[in-house]
Design a protein around this motif. Structure first.
Motif, short mmCIF file in Angstrom:
data_model
loop_
_atom_site.label_atom_id
_atom_site.label_comp_id
_atom_site.label_asym_id
_atom_site.label_seq_id
_atom_site.Cartn_x
_atom_site.Cartn_y
_atom_site.Cartn_z
N ASN A 220 1.36 -10.44 -4.30
CA ASN A 220 2.46 -10.18 -4.33
C ASN A 220 2.84 -10.05 -5.52
OD1 ASN A 220 3.16 -12.74 -4.02
ND2 ASN A 220 4.46 -13.10 -2.92
N LYS A 221 4.20 -9.20 -5.64
CA LYS A 221 4.67 -10.30 -6.98
C LYS A 221 5.21 -10.93 -7.38
CE LYS A 221 7.38 -6.74 -10.35
NZ LYS A 221 8.39 -5.24 -10.56
N THR A 222 6.40 -10.93 -6.72
CA THR A 222 7.79 -12.46 -6.52
C THR A 222 6.90 -13.55 -6.04
OG1 THR A 222 9.33 -11.12 -6.28
CG2 THR A 222 9.55 -13.22 -6.79
N TRP A 223 5.36 -14.11 -6.47
CA TRP A 223 4.85 -14.89 -5.86
C TRP A 223 5.58 -16.31 -5.69
CZ3 TRP A 223 1.57 -18.94 -8.93
CH2 TRP A 223 1.66 -18.07 -9.97
N VAL A 224 6.11 -16.81 -6.99
CA VAL A 224 7.01 -17.72 -7.21
C VAL A 224 7.36 -18.31 -5.92
CG1 VAL A 224 8.20 -19.59 -8.63
CG2 VAL A 224 6.33 -17.73 -9.82
N ILE A 225 8.17 -17.71 -5.27
CA ILE A 225 9.38 -17.70 -4.18
C ILE A 225 8.87 -17.34 -2.74
CG2 ILE A 225 11.08 -18.23 -5.82
CD1 ILE A 225 12.18 -15.35 -5.66
N LYS A 226 8.27 -16.15 -2.53
CA LYS A 226 7.87 -16.05 -1.71
C LYS A 226 6.33 -16.11 -1.08
CE LYS A 226 11.15 -11.83 -2.13
NZ LYS A 226 10.77 -9.88 -2.26
N PRO A 227 6.08 -15.76 0.46
CA PRO A 227 5.03 -15.97 0.79
C PRO A 227 3.87 -15.00 -0.06
CG PRO A 227 6.61 -15.45 2.65
CD PRO A 227 7.11 -15.56 1.54
N ASN A 228 2.66 -15.03 0.44
CA ASN A 228 1.92 -13.89 -0.27
C ASN A 228 1.54 -12.73 0.47
OD1 ASN A 228 0.42 -12.52 -2.84
ND2 ASN A 228 -0.84 -14.54 -2.43
N GLN A 229 2.75 -11.96 1.01
CA GLN A 229 2.71 -11.47 2.02
C GLN A 229 2.03 -9.68 1.16
OE1 GLN A 229 5.66 -9.93 4.70
NE2 GLN A 229 3.97 -8.93 6.34
N VAL A 230 1.45 -8.91 1.57
CA VAL A 230 0.81 -7.85 0.88
C VAL A 230 1.02 -6.48 2.06
CG1 VAL A 230 -0.37 -8.44 -1.51
CG2 VAL A 230 -1.60 -8.44 0.65
N TYR A 231 1.64 -5.55 1.69
CA TYR A 231 1.49 -4.10 2.12
C TYR A 231 -0.37 -3.86 2.80
CZ TYR A 231 3.21 0.28 3.79
OH TYR A 231 3.58 1.30 4.77
N THR A 232 -0.81 -3.60 3.56
CA THR A 232 -2.59 -3.42 3.73
C THR A 232 -2.08 -2.64 4.82
OG1 THR A 232 -3.15 -5.22 3.09
CG2 THR A 232 -4.71 -3.87 4.56
N VAL A 233 -2.66 -0.84 5.05
CA VAL A 233 -2.61 -0.50 5.91
C VAL A 233 -3.83 0.09 6.00
CG1 VAL A 233 -1.88 1.66 4.09
CG2 VAL A 233 -1.65 2.82 6.81
N LEU A 234 -4.48 0.23 7.30
CA LEU A 234 -5.12 1.38 8.13
C LEU A 234 -5.42 3.01 8.26
CD1 LEU A 234 -7.04 -1.49 10.03
CD2 LEU A 234 -7.24 -1.84 7.40
N PHE A 235 -5.93 4.01 7.74
CA PHE A 235 -5.69 5.19 7.72
C PHE A 235 -7.38 5.55 8.05
CE2 PHE A 235 -5.50 4.05 3.09
CZ PHE A 235 -6.08 5.56 3.38
N GLY A 236 -6.97 7.48 8.31
CA GLY A 236 -8.03 8.30 8.08
C GLY A 236 -8.28 8.98 9.82
N PRO A 237 -8.79 10.34 9.70
CA PRO A 237 -8.72 11.07 10.74
C PRO A 237 -9.33 10.22 11.97
CG PRO A 237 -9.22 12.46 8.58
CD PRO A 237 -9.28 10.36 8.33
N ALA A 238 -10.13 9.50 11.32
CA ALA A 238 -11.06 8.58 12.72
C ALA A 238 -10.95 7.20 13.21
CB ALA A 238 -13.06 8.21 12.16
#
Length: 282
Positions: A220-238
């Protein structure tokens, strides 16, 4: 006659490549794209990133976390199950196994596509807008010092050739350059790149055939004051998930664990052993 012999050899090579596909438990190909340094909520609010799951049969992982800070240890963790020996972004030379060892032992093809990387097993830290710290494969000695292996770390321009020739490997790790991944630019800049560059390729059969796409961020960007949560997405036709969101707690080791389980690779004896695998198909 020589021309026809070469043509036949070329066609035979194409057929052989197609025949070497090793079916996975869930998917026959996994494509990972890693972006840089953004907070979860900011990415979620982006007009393009926020639509990927909806537009591509995907699922947003709402409780996904990076492993540490800064960038490089997260990349190393994704493919080796540990940050051992890598604490900063300096050049690293690691003497242990990675996902490559497991893939090759089972005959699973792989490549790392790196934007602005010149190829040729180059180990420089910085070349134009390429950064070694975002190319984890070159940090492993048994890859960097092996010409056959490091030849699979290629310029990203090779992706289109591989799509056209139907030779995209089964495991793909794609790293945009320092601008397109948002590191030296902005979230909007990276979003525009993803929309203009990757979006058109998602629909190509040479890339998306029974493929799981994973889009994630290193940290993450604001890692000094925030938990290290990051956006993650699974995708695709299958992809086949009944829900468009998943609140299970995951991290970068979960991606590695899922790759191992998909092809029954075994493990690396690191944090991949106890990681929670992604629910990648209902």
């Amino acid at each position: 006659m020589r021309f026809w012999n070469l043509l036949l050899l070329s066609l035979a090579g194409t057929v052989t490549a197609a025949q070497q596909i090793k079916p996975g438990k869930y998917y026959d190909r996994i494509v990972i794209v890693v972006m840089e340094n953004q907070d979860y909520n900011d990415v979620e609010a982006d007009s393009y990133y926020s639509t990927i799951a909806e537009n591509h049969n995907g699922v947003l992982l709402t409780n996904f976390f990076a492993v540490t800070h800064p960038s490089q240890p997260n990349y190393i963790a994704m493919i080796s199950g540990s940050t051992k020996g890598v604490n900063l972004d300096w050049d690293s030379n690691i003497s242990r196994k990675s996902i490559v060892d497991l893939l090759e032992a089972k005959g699973i093809s792989w490549k790392s596509y790196q934007e602005e990387y010149p190829g040729g097993c180059n180990t420089k830290s910085s070349i134009n807008t390429y950064r070694r710290k975002h190319n984890p494969f070159i940090s492993f000695k048994n890859i960097a010092n092996d010409e056959a292996r490091c030849a699979k770390i290629v310029p990203a321009t090779e992706l289109d050739k591989d799509i056209e020739n139907n030779t995209v490997p089964q495991f793909v790790f794609f790293t945009p350059d320092i601008n397109n991944d948002g590191h030296d630019t902005t979230l909007k800049y990276s979003s525009d790149w993803m929309k203009s560059y990757f979006e058109p390729r998602i629909g190509k059969s040479g890339l998306n055939n029974n493929t799981l796409f994973i889009l994630t961020w290193d940290e993450n960007k604001t890692w000094v004051i925030k938990p290290n949560q990051v956006y993650t997405v699974l995708f695709g036709p299958a992809v086949n998930r009944t829900s468009s969101t998943d609140d299970t707690k995951y991290n970068h080791y979960s991606i590695l664990k899922s790759i191992e389980e998909n092809w029954d690779l075994g493990d690396l004896g690191e944090h991949d052993v106890d990681a929670t695998p992604l629910i990648i198909k209902d």
